[in-house]
Scaffold this active site. Structure first.
Site, PDB file in Angstrom:
ATOM      1  N   ARG A   1       0.802  -1.218   0.000  1.00 31.35           N
ATOM      2  CA  ARG A   1       0.000   0.000   0.000  1.00 31.35           C
ATOM      3  C   ARG A   1       0.837   1.270   0.000  1.00 31.35           C
ATOM      4  O   ARG A   1       0.384   2.327  -0.426  1.00 31.35           O
ATOM      5  CB  ARG A   1      -0.903   0.027   1.248  1.00 31.35           C
ATOM      6  CG  ARG A   1      -1.747  -1.225   1.479  1.00 31.35           C
ATOM      7  CD  ARG A   1      -2.643  -1.509   0.314  1.00 31.35           C
ATOM      8  NE  ARG A   1      -3.646  -2.532   0.619  1.00 31.35           N
ATOM      9  CZ  ARG A   1      -4.302  -3.194  -0.294  1.00 31.35           C
ATOM     10  NH1 ARG A   1      -4.075  -2.975  -1.577  1.00 31.35           N
ATOM     11  NH2 ARG A   1      -5.211  -4.091   0.040  1.00 31.35           N
ATOM     12  N   HIS A   2       2.064   1.195   0.468  1.00 33.76           N
ATOM     13  CA  HIS A   2       2.844   2.398   0.786  1.00 33.76           C
ATOM     14  C   HIS A   2       4.320   2.147   0.477  1.00 33.76           C
ATOM     15  O   HIS A   2       5.052   1.656   1.329  1.00 33.76           O
ATOM     16  CB  HIS A   2       2.663   2.693   2.278  1.00 33.76           C
ATOM     17  CG  HIS A   2       3.242   3.976   2.754  1.00 33.76           C
ATOM     18  ND1 HIS A   2       4.551   4.092   3.175  1.00 33.76           N
ATOM     19  CD2 HIS A   2       2.691   5.196   2.926  1.00 33.76           C
ATOM     20  CE1 HIS A   2       4.778   5.325   3.596  1.00 33.76           C
ATOM     21  NE2 HIS A   2       3.673   6.010   3.450  1.00 33.76           N
ATOM     22  N   PHE A   3       4.800   2.495  -0.676  1.00 36.30           N
ATOM     23  CA  PHE A   3       4.125   3.076  -1.829  1.00 36.30           C
ATOM     24  C   PHE A   3       4.265   2.108  -2.997  1.00 36.30           C
ATOM     25  O   PHE A   3       5.121   1.245  -2.972  1.00 36.30           O
ATOM     26  CB  PHE A   3       4.766   4.415  -2.231  1.00 36.30           C
ATOM     27  CG  PHE A   3       4.739   5.479  -1.177  1.00 36.30           C
ATOM     28  CD1 PHE A   3       3.591   6.218  -0.934  1.00 36.30           C
ATOM     29  CD2 PHE A   3       5.860   5.739  -0.406  1.00 36.30           C
ATOM     30  CE1 PHE A   3       3.568   7.223   0.023  1.00 36.30           C
ATOM     31  CE2 PHE A   3       5.845   6.731   0.551  1.00 36.30           C
ATOM     32  CZ  PHE A   3       4.705   7.481   0.786  1.00 36.30           C
TER      33      PHE A   3
END
Length: 645
Positions: free
Chosen positions: A535-537
């Site tokens: 999710r990040h990143f």
């Protein structure tokens, strides 16, 4: 207004040997001041230096830099494997029925309708979507054109069930029909696309689609449509499987929301009156950056570049207004919005259904970085791969407010941009409000760093190894709070679960720590498949700094429960106290290859009142051998919900 500095001196990310002019004078002055302040320590180090002139500090620093560069290389090699794994169905704990799974499609509008009669279906076929589902389905600036059965005769006679997270966890439609089975499957998927508000992000859009071949032909009966995927990239779409009963072959169906031929869907054009909307956010997170930010950003598509988080960590929805201009890197102000539905995964994964601290941080920081990036600092260094990192800031809760089902307005200002070789720095201030009333305010600094600049990071202590308090006090005999066991006990109060299960045990030294009021320590192994890396990143996986802060909060919460702060409360809840400024500094990142996260918290103060108690701590986090996060005056409050006003 406080001016945020980068550790009080001119920032040199590449350790450049030459500086000139004002920058050189500022650096020289800072060095002279540091030299006089640190002279005794420097003398001690010099006296301890072994024969031969080998500087142990230089050796340590060189080792840290080499380790960072090695980790970055390993990270790059791991990126594609992480994203390949992310595409597989994840095995997770069962989610409560009332909550959205982390990463589930977030609808652009919501309705209380779960059934549709024939008259309502006819209205949808005539394009009267807002008449059926409500005014949220016709916001300002959207030309409503999409309709049910736009290319086929209407065969659905009744929709008996509409579920946002039913079926395979991604949605379900149950309907009766009379006519062609393929047409019924297609129209059930069109109902779901309208139900989730997909056409609202592309004004004037239409529904297009198709279904797989079937031998069912013209029949009457019930179709159950199970949504396999719903997304906004590359265009809003629904992919689903339609089932018609035992002994029949299912039909695969796809529906896409398509803009008018030749229409511009870039910034400021997809919907009148909005610079960016949910469609652009999804593309910035993991799609086409030219669509999200404009054609100047096309070179960043498909490569590691600055992006918003994705999935359940994407916490900004729309940019309402922006008074700056691309290329003006000095000042700008803008307003963004984030909708926080009550069924959001993070409410379900906390102990008391309150918004966790990391969401406060992320929704404000993402709004700031979004517009700072839109202004174009990376465009000043074409051909250079720059990774975004938050460097620190301060924030204060102004008032405590229930944010479930609220639209959070983020008002931010770009205060400055400093372009440096291989990097750039931006400072912002921001205010979060609900219904025009501020509730959270802060300032922050972001940096855009080249691989070389990231490789030169030496943490908070200039490459020196600074051990935890527990490591410095081997005589301490900590007791252990088994958080994992408490979490597994359905009868016990747990502070976090599922995706927010960030710690498994806490070591406690009563009356320990630098304030002698108590000390907390935790060590957690990093799994490269941990959910937040996907999710990040996109293509640049690191642990969100806000989740590092959240893990310290969880350690404090577990200690508070263990210490009996909740005893006698009918319904204890954790909150962020108001009017206690909190500050943080990040000088490094946790990569999938780093092995472990170590944290500590020093109890600084405990205040008991008639409605509960507030604990304030200072904390630090380490990757192996390097302290990279520092937290000052992080506060946690526990109160009895039934005693609150």
């Amino acid at each position: 207004m406080t001016v945020l500095e980068f550790d009080g001196v001119a920032f040199d990310p590449l350790n450049a040997p030459q500086q000139t002019g004002a920058a050189q004078e500022q650096t020289d002055s800072a060095r002279e001041q540091a030299s006089s302040t640190l002279a005794p320590a420097a003398a001690a180090i010099e006296n301890a230096r072994p024969a031969g002139g080998i500087d142990p500090i230089a050796q340590i620093r060189a080792g840290v830099v080499a380790a960072h560069r090695s980790a970055l290389s390993a990270q790059t090699a791991l990126q594609r494997e992480l994203w390949r794994r992310a595409l597989r169905p994840a095995v997770t704990d069962a989610q409560p029925v009332h909550s959205a799974p982390e990463g589930a499609f977030k609808p652009l509008a919501r309705t209380g309708r779960a059934r549709l009669d024939r008259e309502s279906l006819v209205q949808l076929a005539n394009g009267a979507v807002s008449t059926v589902f409500g005014p949220a389905y016709l916001p300002d600036g959207v030309e409503a054109v999409a309709r049910l059965a736009g290319t086929t005769p209407l065969v659905l006679t009744e929709v008996t069930g509409l579920e946002l997270y039913g079926g395979a966890g991604k949605g379900r439609v149950t309907a009766r029909f009379e006519g062609d089975a393929r047409t019924a499957a297609l129209q059930a998927a069109e109902v779901y696309a309208l139900y989730t508000g997909m056409p609202l992000c592309l004004s004037g859009s239409l529904l297009t689609g198709g279904a797989s071949e079937s031998a069912l032909g013209t029949i009457s009966g019930t179709v159950e449509l199970v949504v396999d995927s719903a997304d906004l990239v590359p265009r809003p779409h629904v992919h689903a499987t339609a089932f018609f009963g035992e002994g029949t072959e299912p039909i695969r169906v796809a529906v896409t929301v398509a803009e008018p031929q030749g229409a511009d869907v870039g910034p400021g054009h997809a919907v009148a009156g909005l610079l960016l909307n949910e469609f652009h956010m999804a593309h910035l997170a993991r799609g086409d950056q030219a669509i999200a930010m404009g054609p100047e950003f096309a070179p960043y598509t498909g490569v590691r570049a600055t992006r918003l988080p994705t999935g359940g960590l994407l916490l900004v929805d729309r940019v309402r207004d922006f008074d700056g201009a691309r290329g003006n890197l000095e000042t700008a102000s803008y307003t963004t919005e984030y909708d926080s539905p009550a069924d959001s995964w993070y409410y379900a994964d906390t102990a008391n259904d309150s918004m966790p601290h990391f969401v406060y941080m992320e929704t404000s920081l993402q709004a700031a970085l979004l517009m700072g990036y839109y202004a174009g600092p990376t465009l000043t260094q074409p051909g250079t791969t720059l990774s975004l990192r938050n460097l620190g800031g301060t924030a204060t809760v102004l008032r405590q407010v229930d944010l479930r089902d609220a639209t959070i307005e983020q008002s931010s200002r770009l205060l400055s941009t400093t372009i440096l070789p291989g990097s750039s720095l931006q400072t912002f201030d921001y205010t979060l409000s609900v219904d025009g009333e501020p509730f959270y305010r802060g300032e922050t600094m972001f940096g855009y760093f080249s691989d070389q600049a990231l490789g030169n990071q030496t943490g908070l202590d200039a490459g020196r190894y600074v051990p935890s308090w527990l490591a410095e006090h081997p005589e301490a005999r900590p007791r252990v709070i088994d958080v994992a066991a408490r979490r597994a006990d359905q009868a016990a109060r747990a502070c976090s679960r599922r995706k927010l299960a960030l710690i498994d045990r806490v070591e406690v030294v009563d009356e320990g720590g630098k304030y002698r009021a108590g000390y907390l320590h935790s060590l957690r192994a990093i799994d490269p498949a941990d959910w937040f890396f996907a999710r990040h990143f996109h293509l640049d996986p690191v642990i969100p700094g806000s989740l590092g802060v959240e893990s310290v909060i969880h350690a404090v919460q577990e200690w508070m429960l263990d210490a009996g702060f909740a005893d006698g409360m009918a319904d204890p809840v954790f909150r962020i106290p108001r009017d206690i400024p909190f500050s943080w500094r990040y000088r490094g990142q946790f990569l999938p290859t780093d092995g472990s996260v170590e944290l500590e918290a020093h109890i600084k103060s405990v205040h008991r009142g008639p409605r509960g108690a507030t604990v304030v701590v200072d904390g630090s986090l380490w990757k192996p051998g390097l302290r990279i996060y520092e937290l000052i005056d992080l506060a946690v409050e526990i109160a009895d919900r039934k005693a609150l006003p």
